[in-house]
Design a protein around this motif. Structure first.
Motif, PDB file in Angstrom:
ATOM      1  N   ALA A 148      -3.231   6.563   4.817  1.00  0.00           N
ATOM      2  CA  ALA A 148      -1.915   7.195   4.910  1.00  0.00           C
ATOM      3  C   ALA A 148      -0.803   6.161   4.751  1.00  0.00           C
ATOM      4  O   ALA A 148       0.195   6.406   4.060  1.00  0.00           O
ATOM      5  CB  ALA A 148      -1.772   7.924   6.246  1.00  0.00           C
ATOM      6  N   TYR A 149      -0.992   5.001   5.367  1.00  0.00           N
ATOM      7  CA  TYR A 149       0.017   3.936   5.270  1.00  0.00           C
ATOM      8  C   TYR A 149       0.223   3.506   3.823  1.00  0.00           C
ATOM      9  O   TYR A 149       1.351   3.361   3.349  1.00  0.00           O
ATOM     10  CB  TYR A 149      -0.402   2.736   6.136  1.00  0.00           C
ATOM     11  N   GLN A 150      -0.872   3.334   3.119  1.00  0.00           N
ATOM     12  CA  GLN A 150      -0.786   2.903   1.715  1.00  0.00           C
ATOM     13  C   GLN A 150      -0.310   4.023   0.803  1.00  0.00           C
ATOM     14  O   GLN A 150       0.209   3.761  -0.269  1.00  0.00           O
ATOM     15  CB  GLN A 150      -2.143   2.377   1.252  1.00  0.00           C
ATOM     16  N   GLY A 151      -0.484   5.269   1.241  1.00  0.00           N
ATOM     17  CA  GLY A 151      -0.097   6.410   0.432  1.00  0.00           C
ATOM     18  C   GLY A 151       1.345   6.817   0.650  1.00  0.00           C
ATOM     19  O   GLY A 151       2.232   6.458  -0.110  1.00  0.00           O
ATOM     20  N   TRP A 152       1.615   7.522   1.713  1.00  0.00           N
ATOM     21  CA  TRP A 152       2.939   8.108   1.933  1.00  0.00           C
ATOM     22  C   TRP A 152       3.680   7.582   3.145  1.00  0.00           C
ATOM     23  O   TRP A 152       4.918   7.590   3.183  1.00  0.00           O
ATOM     24  CB  TRP A 152       2.799   9.635   2.088  1.00  0.00           C
ATOM     25  N   LEU A 153       2.948   7.127   4.136  1.00  0.00           N
ATOM     26  CA  LEU A 153       3.525   6.885   5.454  1.00  0.00           C
ATOM     27  C   LEU A 153       4.587   5.784   5.473  1.00  0.00           C
ATOM     28  O   LEU A 153       5.669   5.969   6.031  1.00  0.00           O
ATOM     29  CB  LEU A 153       2.395   6.573   6.442  1.00  0.00           C
ATOM     30  N   ALA A 154       4.302   4.666   4.846  1.00  0.00           N
ATOM     31  CA  ALA A 154       5.260   3.554   4.876  1.00  0.00           C
ATOM     32  C   ALA A 154       6.573   3.926   4.198  1.00  0.00           C
ATOM     33  O   ALA A 154       7.643   3.480   4.626  1.00  0.00           O
ATOM     34  CB  ALA A 154       4.661   2.312   4.224  1.00  0.00           C
ATOM     35  N   ALA A 155       6.502   4.761   3.167  1.00  0.00           N
ATOM     36  CA  ALA A 155       7.714   5.166   2.451  1.00  0.00           C
ATOM     37  C   ALA A 155       8.510   6.207   3.231  1.00  0.00           C
ATOM     38  O   ALA A 155       9.708   6.376   2.998  1.00  0.00           O
ATOM     39  CB  ALA A 155       7.341   5.714   1.078  1.00  0.00           C
ATOM     40  N   ASP A 156       7.876   6.903   4.159  1.00  0.00           N
ATOM     41  CA  ASP A 156       8.510   8.003   4.884  1.00  0.00           C
ATOM     42  C   ASP A 156       9.189   7.555   6.177  1.00  0.00           C
ATOM     43  O   ASP A 156       9.954   8.319   6.748  1.00  0.00           O
ATOM     44  CB  ASP A 156       7.441   9.065   5.214  1.00  0.00           C
ATOM     45  N   ALA A 157       8.910   6.354   6.628  1.00  0.00           N
ATOM     46  CA  ALA A 157       9.357   5.932   7.955  1.00  0.00           C
ATOM     47  C   ALA A 157      10.066   4.584   7.904  1.00  0.00           C
ATOM     48  O   ALA A 157       9.974   3.841   6.928  1.00  0.00           O
ATOM     49  CB  ALA A 157       8.139   5.832   8.886  1.00  0.00           C
ATOM     50  N   ASP A 158      10.747   4.278   9.007  1.00  0.00           N
ATOM     51  CA  ASP A 158      11.257   2.927   9.238  1.00  0.00           C
ATOM     52  C   ASP A 158      10.100   2.148   9.843  1.00  0.00           C
ATOM     53  O   ASP A 158       9.660   2.452  10.956  1.00  0.00           O
ATOM     54  CB  ASP A 158      12.436   2.944  10.214  1.00  0.00           C
ATOM     55  N   VAL A 159       9.595   1.160   9.104  1.00  0.00           N
ATOM     56  CA  VAL A 159       8.398   0.425   9.511  1.00  0.00           C
ATOM     57  C   VAL A 159       8.774  -0.773  10.379  1.00  0.00           C
ATOM     58  O   VAL A 159       9.641  -1.568  10.014  1.00  0.00           O
ATOM     59  CB  VAL A 159       7.585  -0.044   8.288  1.00  0.00           C
ATOM     60  N   ILE A 160       8.102  -0.873  11.515  1.00  0.00           N
ATOM     61  CA  ILE A 160       8.202  -2.059  12.370  1.00  0.00           C
ATOM     62  C   ILE A 160       6.833  -2.714  12.348  1.00  0.00           C
ATOM     63  O   ILE A 160       5.861  -2.144  12.847  1.00  0.00           O
ATOM     64  CB  ILE A 160       8.604  -1.689  13.813  1.00  0.00           C
ATOM     65  N   ASP A 161       6.742  -3.883  11.738  1.00  0.00           N
ATOM     66  CA  ASP A 161       5.464  -4.603  11.702  1.00  0.00           C
ATOM     67  C   ASP A 161       5.284  -5.300  13.042  1.00  0.00           C
ATOM     68  O   ASP A 161       5.972  -6.276  13.358  1.00  0.00           O
ATOM     69  CB  ASP A 161       5.436  -5.613  10.565  1.00  0.00           C
ATOM     70  N   THR A 162       4.355  -4.794  13.823  1.00  0.00           N
ATOM     71  CA  THR A 162       4.153  -5.285  15.187  1.00  0.00           C
ATOM     72  C   THR A 162       3.104  -6.390  15.275  1.00  0.00           C
ATOM     73  O   THR A 162       2.812  -6.861  16.381  1.00  0.00           O
ATOM     74  CB  THR A 162       3.723  -4.127  16.110  1.00  0.00           C
ATOM     75  N   THR A 163       2.566  -6.799  14.138  1.00  0.00           N
ATOM     76  CA  THR A 163       1.444  -7.739  14.119  1.00  0.00           C
ATOM     77  C   THR A 163       1.680  -8.948  15.017  1.00  0.00           C
ATOM     78  O   THR A 163       0.807  -9.336  15.785  1.00  0.00           O
ATOM     79  CB  THR A 163       1.136  -8.189  12.678  1.00  0.00           C
ATOM     80  N   HIS A 164       2.852  -9.542  14.926  1.00  0.00           N
ATOM     81  CA  HIS A 164       3.119 -10.775  15.678  1.00  0.00           C
ATOM     82  C   HIS A 164       4.255 -10.596  16.687  1.00  0.00           C
ATOM     83  O   HIS A 164       4.876 -11.581  17.089  1.00  0.00           O
ATOM     84  CB  HIS A 164       3.453 -11.915  14.708  1.00  0.00           C
ATOM     85  N   LEU A 165       4.510  -9.351  17.102  1.00  0.00           N
ATOM     86  CA  LEU A 165       5.620  -9.083  18.017  1.00  0.00           C
ATOM     87  C   LEU A 165       5.118  -8.710  19.404  1.00  0.00           C
ATOM     88  O   LEU A 165       4.093  -8.054  19.551  1.00  0.00           O
ATOM     89  CB  LEU A 165       6.485  -7.937  17.477  1.00  0.00           C
ATOM     90  N   SER A 166       5.891  -9.089  20.386  1.00  0.00           N
ATOM     91  CA  SER A 166       5.635  -8.646  21.762  1.00  0.00           C
ATOM     92  C   SER A 166       6.173  -7.220  21.904  1.00  0.00           C
ATOM     93  O   SER A 166       7.003  -6.781  21.092  1.00  0.00           O
ATOM     94  CB  SER A 166       6.359  -9.562  22.749  1.00  0.00           C
ATOM     95  N   PRO A 167       5.738  -6.500  22.923  1.00  0.00           N
ATOM     96  CA  PRO A 167       6.311  -5.163  23.148  1.00  0.00           C
ATOM     97  C   PRO A 167       7.837  -5.180  23.270  1.00  0.00           C
ATOM     98  O   PRO A 167       8.511  -4.276  22.786  1.00  0.00           O
ATOM     99  CB  PRO A 167       5.642  -4.707  24.453  1.00  0.00           C
ATOM    100  N   ARG A 168       8.392  -6.219  23.869  1.00  0.00           N
ATOM    101  CA  ARG A 168       9.849  -6.317  23.993  1.00  0.00           C
ATOM    102  C   ARG A 168      10.511  -6.447  22.612  1.00  0.00           C
ATOM    103  O   ARG A 168      11.548  -5.838  22.342  1.00  0.00           O
ATOM    104  CB  ARG A 168      10.201  -7.523  24.880  1.00  0.00           C
TER     105      ARG A 168
END
Length: 181
Positions: A148-168
Motif C-alpha cells: 500500500a505504501y508503494q502504491g497509493w498510501l504515501a501519495a495520499d498522506a503527509d508522511v512522517i518517517d519515524t525510522t530514526h525519530l523518538s516519539p517526541r
C-alpha cells in the motif's frame, strides 16, 4: 479537524494519538477499532477482518463527524491502519463531504525498524502467548502495508518517517503538519 493517523500495525499510531490528545487543546481520541469490535460481536465469524464489513466504513465516518460536532469542533484524533485505498477513500471522502477538514498522517518506517519494534512490543505483560499472537498478526500485515505504501498510501498522506525519530520528535512533526506548532 480530523487527524487520521495511519501506518503499519505496531508503528506508533496509538502513542502519537495519546500525545496529540494531550497537546491539542480540546482534542478527543476515537479508536475506530471499537466499532469493528462491536460489529464482530453482532456478526460473529461473518468477516475475518472487520474493515471488510460494509457497515464499518460509514459507521466510522459518521461517528468521526459526530465526535467533531459533539466536541464543539475541537480536533478528533483517529489512530487506525487503513491499507485499502477504496476503504480510505470511502471513509475520508464521507468525512470531507460533511464539511470537515481531514489530515491524513502516515507514520512510516523501514521494514527492519518496524520488525524490530514489533519484536520489542509487549501488549499483554501477563500473557506472553497473547502478546506473541499480536506480534504475529502485525508481522503478517507488514507486506500488505509495504504494498500500500508503494502504491497509493504515501501519495495520499503527509508522511512522517519515524525510522530514526523518538516519539517526541514524531509528535513534534505531527503537530507542525497539523498547524499546532
Amino acid at each position: 479537524m480530523i487527524a487520521w493517523l495511519n501506518g503499519p500495525f505496531g508503528g506508533g499510531k496509538t502513542t502519537l494519538a495519546t500525545t496529540l490528545q494531550q497537546e491539542l487543546p480540546g482534542a478527543v481520541l476515537f479508536d475506530a477499532e471499537e466499532i469493528g469490535f462491536l460489529l464482530r460481536t453482532v456478526f460473529p465469524g461473518k468477516y475475518k477482518d472487520f474493515q471488510d464489513n460494509p457497515a464499518w466504513r460509514p459507521l466510522v465516518a459518521d461517528f468521526a463527524v459526530r465526535c467533531h460536532e459533539e466536541n464543539d469542533g475541537q480536533p478528533v484524533v483517529i489512530p487506525m491502519t487503513l491499507l485499502r485505498h477504496d476503504y480510505a477513500t470511502e471513509i475520508h471522502g464521507a468525512i470531507r463531504a460533511a464539511g470537515l477538514p481531514l489530515r491524513h498522517l502516515l507514520l512510516h518506517a523501514d521494514t527492519d525498524t518496524v520488525n524490530a519494534r514489533i519484536d520489542a512490543s509487549v501488549e499483554f505483560p501477563d500473557d506472553e502467548a497473547r502478546s506473541e499472537k499480536v506480534r504475529a498478526f502485525r508481522r503478517r500485515k507488514l507486506p500488505t502495508y509495504t504494498e500500500a505504501y508503494q502504491g497509493w498510501l504515501a501519495a495520499d498522506a503527509d508522511v512522517i518517517d519515524t525510522t530514526h525519530l523518538s516519539p517526541r520528535q514524531v509528535a513534534d512533526q505531527a503537530l507542525k503538519i497539523l498547524g499546532a506548532q
